[in-house]
Scaffold this motif. Structure first.
Motif, PDB file in Angstrom:
ATOM      1  N   SER A 169      -6.736   1.609 -11.848  1.00 60.83           N
ATOM      2  CA  SER A 169      -5.899   2.043 -10.734  1.00 60.83           C
ATOM      3  C   SER A 169      -5.298   0.818 -10.054  1.00 60.83           C
ATOM      4  N   CYS A 170      -4.277   1.063  -9.262  1.00 62.53           N
ATOM      5  CA  CYS A 170      -3.595   0.004  -8.512  1.00 62.53           C
ATOM      6  C   CYS A 170      -3.775   0.282  -7.025  1.00 62.53           C
ATOM      7  N   VAL A 171      -3.705  -0.740  -6.221  1.00 62.17           N
ATOM      8  CA  VAL A 171      -3.749  -0.579  -4.773  1.00 62.17           C
ATOM      9  C   VAL A 171      -2.330  -0.751  -4.249  1.00 62.17           C
ATOM     10  N   TYR A 172      -1.857   0.261  -3.520  1.00 54.84           N
ATOM     11  CA  TYR A 172      -0.510   0.243  -2.953  1.00 54.84           C
ATOM     12  C   TYR A 172      -0.569   0.373  -1.440  1.00 54.84           C
ATOM     13  N   ARG A 173       0.430  -0.180  -0.787  1.00 49.72           N
ATOM     14  CA  ARG A 173       0.553  -0.110   0.657  1.00 49.72           C
ATOM     15  C   ARG A 173       1.313   1.160   1.030  1.00 49.72           C
ATOM     16  N   LYS A 174       0.820   1.852   2.071  1.00 47.03           N
ATOM     17  CA  LYS A 174       1.498   3.029   2.602  1.00 47.03           C
ATOM     18  C   LYS A 174       2.447   2.588   3.719  1.00 47.03           C
ATOM     19  N   PRO A 175       3.380   3.443   4.117  1.00 50.37           N
ATOM     20  CA  PRO A 175       4.321   3.067   5.186  1.00 50.37           C
ATOM     21  C   PRO A 175       3.643   2.662   6.498  1.00 50.37           C
ATOM     22  N   ASP A 176       2.441   3.176   6.776  1.00 51.97           N
ATOM     23  CA  ASP A 176       1.737   2.803   8.016  1.00 51.97           C
ATOM     24  C   ASP A 176       0.939   1.510   7.853  1.00 51.97           C
ATOM     25  N   ASP A 177       1.124   0.806   6.745  1.00 50.61           N
ATOM     26  CA  ASP A 177       0.501  -0.473   6.404  1.00 50.61           C
ATOM     27  C   ASP A 177      -0.955  -0.359   5.946  1.00 50.61           C
ATOM     28  N   SER A 178      -1.481   0.866   5.803  1.00 56.32           N
ATOM     29  CA  SER A 178      -2.805   1.031   5.201  1.00 56.32           C
ATOM     30  C   SER A 178      -2.649   0.945   3.687  1.00 56.32           C
ATOM     31  N   THR A 179      -3.761   0.881   2.959  1.00 50.45           N
ATOM     32  CA  THR A 179      -3.702   0.804   1.502  1.00 50.45           C
ATOM     33  C   THR A 179      -4.450   1.972   0.877  1.00 50.45           C
ATOM     34  N   VAL A 180      -4.105   2.271  -0.382  1.00 49.82           N
ATOM     35  CA  VAL A 180      -4.705   3.395  -1.088  1.00 49.82           C
ATOM     36  C   VAL A 180      -4.708   3.095  -2.589  1.00 49.82           C
ATOM     37  N   ASN A 181      -5.741   3.579  -3.297  1.00 50.55           N
ATOM     38  CA  ASN A 181      -5.802   3.473  -4.753  1.00 50.55           C
ATOM     39  C   ASN A 181      -4.898   4.536  -5.361  1.00 50.55           C
ATOM     40  N   VAL A 182      -4.168   4.153  -6.403  1.00 53.80           N
ATOM     41  CA  VAL A 182      -3.175   5.033  -7.027  1.00 53.80           C
ATOM     42  C   VAL A 182      -3.340   4.996  -8.539  1.00 53.80           C
TER      43      VAL A 182
END
Length: 72
Positions: free
Chosen positions: A18-31
């Protein structure tokens, strides 16, 4: 800021990573899967969860490239 829809599947992450991406609110999530269309067809797993919109790779949204863990 360009965004795309993202999903995460634990079973897909164990096999493919999986990759870690930044969300618009600047938090991160595994994708594990992304598509510009929310109702996109494609490889879906039983355990797959929609994690929201993430910033596209081209816009600098990828925090960590694809990585695979040995197990959970």
């Amino acid at each position: 800021m360009e965004t795309t829809h993202a999903w995460f599947s634990a079973s897909a992450a164990l096999v493919h990573g999986s990759c870690v991406y930044r969300k618009p609110d600047d938090s991160t999530v595994n994708v594990t899967r992304m598509n510009p269309e929310k109702e996109a067809k494609g490889r879906r797993r039983v355990d797959e969860k929609y994690v929201g919109e993430v910033i596209r790779l081209e816009a600098g949204g990828c925090v960590r490239g694809n990585a695979r863990v040995k197990g959970i």
